[in-house]
Design an enzyme around this catalytic site. Structure first.
Site, PDB file in Angstrom:
ATOM      1  N   ASN A  45      41.852 -16.672 -54.279  1.00  0.00           N
ATOM      2  CA  ASN A  45      40.694 -16.512 -53.861  1.00  0.00           C
ATOM      3  C   ASN A  45      40.860 -15.225 -53.009  1.00  0.00           C
ATOM      4  O   ASN A  45      40.956 -13.910 -53.546  1.00  0.00           O
ATOM      5  CB  ASN A  45      40.017 -17.857 -52.893  1.00  0.00           C
ATOM      6  CG  ASN A  45      40.694 -18.219 -51.874  1.00  0.00           C
ATOM      7  OD1 ASN A  45      41.951 -19.073 -52.135  1.00  0.00           O
ATOM      8  ND2 ASN A  45      40.462 -18.298 -50.665  1.00  0.00           N
ATOM      9  N   ASP A  46      40.042 -14.962 -51.686  1.00  0.00           N
ATOM     10  CA  ASP A  46      40.052 -13.747 -50.987  1.00  0.00           C
ATOM     11  C   ASP A  46      41.183 -12.553 -51.085  1.00  0.00           C
ATOM     12  O   ASP A  46      42.264 -12.932 -51.306  1.00  0.00           O
ATOM     13  CB  ASP A  46      39.928 -14.146 -49.582  1.00  0.00           C
ATOM     14  CG  ASP A  46      39.143 -15.071 -48.997  1.00  0.00           C
ATOM     15  OD1 ASP A  46      38.635 -16.067 -50.055  1.00  0.00           O
ATOM     16  OD2 ASP A  46      39.257 -15.593 -47.739  1.00  0.00           O
ATOM     17  N   PHE A  49      46.497 -18.373 -44.484  1.00  0.00           N
ATOM     18  CA  PHE A  49      45.181 -17.971 -44.714  1.00  0.00           C
ATOM     19  C   PHE A  49      44.728 -16.541 -44.642  1.00  0.00           C
ATOM     20  O   PHE A  49      45.755 -15.811 -44.420  1.00  0.00           O
ATOM     21  CB  PHE A  49      44.161 -18.672 -43.798  1.00  0.00           C
ATOM     22  CG  PHE A  49      43.822 -20.099 -44.287  1.00  0.00           C
ATOM     23  CD1 PHE A  49      44.746 -20.780 -45.141  1.00  0.00           C
ATOM     24  CD2 PHE A  49      42.587 -20.628 -43.943  1.00  0.00           C
ATOM     25  CE1 PHE A  49      44.331 -22.183 -45.421  1.00  0.00           C
ATOM     26  CE2 PHE A  49      42.359 -22.043 -44.029  1.00  0.00           C
ATOM     27  CZ  PHE A  49      43.342 -22.545 -45.131  1.00  0.00           C
ATOM     28  N   ASP A  99      40.686 -15.623 -40.115  1.00  0.00           N
ATOM     29  CA  ASP A  99      40.333 -14.342 -40.841  1.00  0.00           C
ATOM     30  C   ASP A  99      40.507 -13.121 -40.107  1.00  0.00           C
ATOM     31  O   ASP A  99      39.587 -12.356 -40.131  1.00  0.00           O
ATOM     32  CB  ASP A  99      39.208 -14.351 -41.839  1.00  0.00           C
ATOM     33  CG  ASP A  99      38.998 -15.851 -42.409  1.00  0.00           C
ATOM     34  OD1 ASP A  99      40.060 -16.444 -42.774  1.00  0.00           O
ATOM     35  OD2 ASP A  99      37.997 -16.159 -42.948  1.00  0.00           O
ATOM     36  N   GLU A 146      32.972 -16.385 -42.056  1.00  0.00           N
ATOM     37  CA  GLU A 146      34.229 -16.043 -42.690  1.00  0.00           C
ATOM     38  C   GLU A 146      34.581 -14.723 -42.716  1.00  0.00           C
ATOM     39  O   GLU A 146      33.579 -14.004 -43.203  1.00  0.00           O
ATOM     40  CB  GLU A 146      34.900 -17.100 -43.965  1.00  0.00           C
ATOM     41  CG  GLU A 146      34.403 -18.426 -43.817  1.00  0.00           C
ATOM     42  CD  GLU A 146      34.955 -19.070 -45.141  1.00  0.00           C
ATOM     43  OE1 GLU A 146      35.383 -20.248 -44.736  1.00  0.00           O
ATOM     44  OE2 GLU A 146      34.217 -18.774 -45.915  1.00  0.00           O
ATOM     45  N   TRP A 179      32.411 -20.505 -53.903  1.00  0.00           N
ATOM     46  CA  TRP A 179      32.859 -21.737 -53.437  1.00  0.00           C
ATOM     47  C   TRP A 179      32.048 -22.804 -54.308  1.00  0.00           C
ATOM     48  O   TRP A 179      32.545 -23.973 -54.359  1.00  0.00           O
ATOM     49  CB  TRP A 179      33.092 -22.112 -51.995  1.00  0.00           C
ATOM     50  CG  TRP A 179      34.249 -21.383 -51.301  1.00  0.00           C
ATOM     51  CD1 TRP A 179      34.091 -20.237 -50.391  1.00  0.00           C
ATOM     52  CD2 TRP A 179      35.489 -21.442 -51.729  1.00  0.00           C
ATOM     53  NE1 TRP A 179      35.369 -19.729 -50.031  1.00  0.00           N
ATOM     54  CE2 TRP A 179      36.429 -20.327 -51.039  1.00  0.00           C
ATOM     55  CE3 TRP A 179      36.115 -22.335 -52.490  1.00  0.00           C
ATOM     56  CZ2 TRP A 179      37.811 -20.381 -50.977  1.00  0.00           C
ATOM     57  CZ3 TRP A 179      37.769 -22.265 -52.637  1.00  0.00           C
ATOM     58  CH2 TRP A 179      38.476 -21.406 -51.814  1.00  0.00           C
TER      59      TRP A 179
HETATM   60  C1  FRU Z   1      37.088 -17.774 -47.566  1.00  0.00           C
HETATM   61  C2  FRU Z   1      38.201 -18.710 -46.950  1.00  0.00           C
HETATM   62  C3  FRU Z   1      38.696 -18.118 -45.606  1.00  0.00           C
HETATM   63  C4  FRU Z   1      40.168 -18.674 -45.566  1.00  0.00           C
HETATM   64  C5  FRU Z   1      40.616 -18.789 -46.996  1.00  0.00           C
HETATM   65  C6  FRU Z   1      41.573 -19.835 -47.266  1.00  0.00           C
HETATM   66  O1  FRU Z   1      36.959 -17.701 -48.868  1.00  0.00           O
HETATM   67  O2  FRU Z   1      37.663 -19.900 -46.696  1.00  0.00           O
HETATM   68  O3  FRU Z   1      37.862 -18.380 -44.344  1.00  0.00           O
HETATM   69  O4  FRU Z   1      40.953 -17.881 -44.791  1.00  0.00           O
HETATM   70  O5  FRU Z   1      39.519 -18.835 -47.691  1.00  0.00           O
HETATM   71  O6  FRU Z   1      42.009 -19.681 -48.582  1.00  0.00           O
END
Ligand code: FRU
Length: 525
Positions: free
Chosen positions: A44-45, A101, A177, A228, A329
Site C-alpha cells: 500500500n502507501d 506503518f 504517518d 492519514e 481501501w
Molecule cells: C494509509 C494507512 C496509513 C497507515 C498504513 C498502514 O493507507 O492506513 O494510515 O500507516 O496505511 O498500512
C-alpha cells in the site's frame, strides 16, 4: 565424470536462467508496463520518499507473506530516473514494538541527529510503530513514532535504541504517518502527523527530541473519514498572469482521508496556507474552499491515495515530486490480480498556481516518462464531429494521448478503449455538466466489489478557459487524466477480461482537435 556432470548441471541452470530472463516475466494479467508494482505480494502507501546520491528511494507499505494487508514492513526500490525501478531487499521489519506503518525519510545533512558515520550524513526514517498487542488489549496509545537510520544509502537500517522518539502521550487511537522536513526559515525539523480528525505539527533540533507546536484542521476541509498520511511542504506560487509579488512562497498541506473522497472511499485533499515555524494557517484566498465540509482534491479519481512528496530533491531540479498508491481501501484487498496487489501512480510534479479563480495545486506527469514514447502519431482535425478509430496506430493498452481542443467546447468528447468481448472504458469531458468523467462500469471484472463500478466518476472543470487540454496515460489496467494542465486529475484502475486492443476518439459536437499519441514501452523488468 562427476566433475563433468556437475559442470553440465551448473551450465544448464545458467542457460535456463538466461532463457527465462530473456523471455521476460511470465504473463501476469494486469501487471502494468510502466507503473511501479511490488515483485509480489501486498503493497500500500509509498513511504520514505527521499533522493540521495543519484538515487530516488521508494519505500512502501509491504506485507511479503500474502496478497492482502498484514504485518507491515517497508519494501524498498531505487531508481535513477523515477521510471525504471530496481527492487531491493526489505528495509524495515516489524519488531517487538510493532508493525512498521507509514512514514518518511530525510537526509540529515548537518548530522543534527549524530547518527552519521565517517563524515557522511545519515538517511533517517521516521515512521509509526503500530503495536498489535496494545490494540488488542484495548489501549489507546498503540501508535507512536519511531526512528531508524542507514549509513549505506538505505541498504541496511538500524532502529534507534531509544524508540519511540515521539510517544503517544495523549492516547490518540489514530496517531500516525509522520512526515518530516527541514524548515530553513525556522531552522528546525518539522514533523506533521495525522491525529484522527486533524494534524499535529511538532518541531525538533535533532530528529530525536520533538515538541508539540500546533494543531490544524479539526473544523476545516473534508471529514468523511480518518485523516492519514499528511505532507506539509513549501511551494513557490507560479503565476499564470503577472501579479505584484512574484516568487511568493506558500505552504501546502496534502491530507489523505479514508473514507470521504469526492467519488467514494479514499482520496487526498489539499490546503494552501502559510507556516510561521509554529502554526499552519489558511491563505485568505484559499480559505473559502476549505470551509468545513468543503475540500479541494489533489485527484478526483478513486485510485490515488496516501501520496506524498520526495525529500531532498536537489535545488538545481527544484521540483515537488509526488507519488500515490493507485488503489482505494474500498476494494484494495479484493482486486483481481493474483501474485501481487496494487501499483503506484505515475510520479508527478506538483505546482502551485494562481489562476483568476484563485490558488490551485496542479499535477503534471514527470517529463522523464517521455523516454517511454514510441510510434508517435499526430492528427489535426479542424472540424471534428463523430468518431475516429486509432486502433491501428496506437497500442490501446499502453499509451499516452495529448488532446488540445482549440475552438468551441464539445458536447461530450471521449476516448473509449475496448476489447473483443465488448468490454469498454470511457474517459472524457461533458460540457453540459462541465465535468470530466471516468466510466469503468463496463470494463470487465468488477464483481469483487459493490462500489467499484457502481457509477461513473466525475470531477469538476476548474477553469472557464476556452481551450481544453487532456493528457492521458493508459497502462494495461489504469488510466491517469491530467486535464487543463493538471488542474483536474483523475486516476482510476480497471480490469478487462482481455487487454484493451481498440481505441476510438468521439465527439457529439463539432470542435477542433489536435491529437498527439504514443505507444509506451515497458519500463518494468
Ligand atoms: C494509509 C494507512 C496509513 C497507515 C498504513 C498502514 O493507507 O492506513 O494510515 O500507516 O496505511 O498500512
Amino acid at each position: 565424470m562427476t566433475r563433468n556432470l556437475l559442470l553440465f548441471f551448473i551450465l544448464s541452470l545458467w542457460a535456463c536462467k538466461t532463457i527465462y530472463m530473456n523471455s521476460g516475466n511470465p504473463p501476469e494479467p494486469y501487471r502494468p508496463l510502466f507503473h511501479f508494482t511490488p515483485p509480489q505480494m501486498w503493497m500500500n502507501d509509498p513511504n520514505g520518499l527521499v533522493y540521495y546520491e543519484g538515487e530516488y528511494h521508494l519505500f512502501y507499505q509491504y506485507y511479503p507473506e500474502a496478497t492482502v494487508w498484514g504485518p507491515m514492513h517497508w519494501g524498498h526500490a531505487v531508481s535513477t530516473d523515477l521510471v525504471h525501478w530496481q527492487h531491493l531487499p526489505i528495509a524495515l521489519f516489524p519488531d517487538s514494538l510493532g508493525y512498521i506503518f507509514s512514514g518518511s525519510a530525510v537526509i540529515d545533512w548537518n548530522n543534527t541527529s549524530k547518527l552519521g558515520k565517517s563524515g557522511k550524513p545519515p538517511m533517517v526514517a521516521i515512521f509509526t510503530h503500530h503495536n498489535m498487542d496494545g490494540e488488542k488489549a484495548g489501549t489507546h496509545d498503540f501508535q507512536f513514532q519511531s526512528l531508524a537510520y542507514s549509513n549505506d544509502k538505505g541498504r541496511t537500517w538500524t532502529k534507534y535504541p531509544g524508540n519511540p522518539v515521539l510517544p503517544n502521550t495523549e492516547k490518540i487511537r489514530d496517531f500516525r504517518d509522520p512526515h518530516v522536513r527541514w524548515d530553513a526559515d525556522s531552522k528546525q525539523w518539522i514533523l506533521v502527523l495525522a491525529a484522527q480528525n486533524h494534524v499535529k505539527i511538532y518541531g525538533s533540533p535533532d530528529l530525536i527530541h520533538w515538541s508539540h507546536l500546533s494543531d490544524f484542521g479539526e473544523n476545516l476541509g473534508a471529514h468523511g473519514g480518518v485523516w492519514e498520511c499528511p505532507d506539509l511542504l513549501p511551494m513557490t506560487v507560479e503565476n499564470i498572469y503577472p501579479v505584484s509579488s512574484p516568487n511568493e512562497k506558500k505552504w501546502v498541506l496534502l491530507q489523505s482521508l479514508n473514507p470521504g473522497g469526492p467519488n467514494g472511499g479514499s482520496a487526498t485533499q489539499y490546503f494552501v496556507g502559510r507556516f510561521d515555524g509554529k502554526n499552519f494557517t489558511l491563505d485568505p484566498d484559499f480559505a473559502p474552499l476549505a470551509a468545513n465540509g468543503k475540500a479541494m482534491w489533489l485527484d478526483w479519481g478513486k485510485d490515488n491515495y496516501a501520496g506524498v512528496t520526495w525529500a531532498d530533491i536537489p535545488a538545481s531540479d527544484g521540483r515537488n515530486l509526488f507519488v500515490g498508491w493507485m488503489s482505494n481501501w474500498e476494494y484494495a484487498t479484493k482486486v483481481p490480480t493474483k501474485t501481487w496487489r496494487s501499483a503506484m501512480t505515475l510520479p508527478r510534479s506538483l505546482h502551485l498556481k494562481r489562476y483568476p479563480e484563485g490558488l490551485r495545486l496542479t499535477s503534471e506527469p514527470i517529463k522523464e516518462l517521455e523516454k517511454l514514447r514510441t510510434k508517435p502519431t499526430e492528427l489535426n482535425m479542424a472540424d471534428f464531429n463523430g468518431m475516429v478509430d486509432l486502433s491501428s496506430t496506437i497500442d490501446a493498452s499502453s499509451m499516452e494521448l495529448q488532446l488540445e481542443v482549440e475552438t468551441g467546447l464539445p458536447g461530450e468528447l471521449s476516448i473509449e478503449l475496448s476489447n473483443d468481448l465488448g468490454e469498454r472504458y470511457i474517459i472524457g469531458y461533458n460540457a453540459a455538466r462541465n465535468v470530466f468523467f471516468s466510466d469503468r462500469r463496463q470494463t470487465g471484472k468488477h464483481d469483487f466489489s459493490e462500489t467499484f463500478a457502481a457509477k461513473r466518476t466525475e470531477a469538476p472543470r476548474l477553469t472557464s478557459n476556452k481551450h481544453l487540454s487532456l493528457h492521458l496515460f493508459f497502462d494495461v489496467a489504469s488510466c491517469e487524466l491530467f486535464a487543463d494542465g493538471g488542474l483536474t486529475a483523475i486516476t482510476e484502475i480497471y480490469f478487462p477480461t482481455h487487454n484493451f486492443s481498440k481505441i476510438k476518439l468521439q465527439s457529439n459536437r463539432s470542435c477542433s482537435v489536435q491529437l498527439k499519441g504514443y505507444s509506451l514501452q515497458r519500463a518494468s523488468k
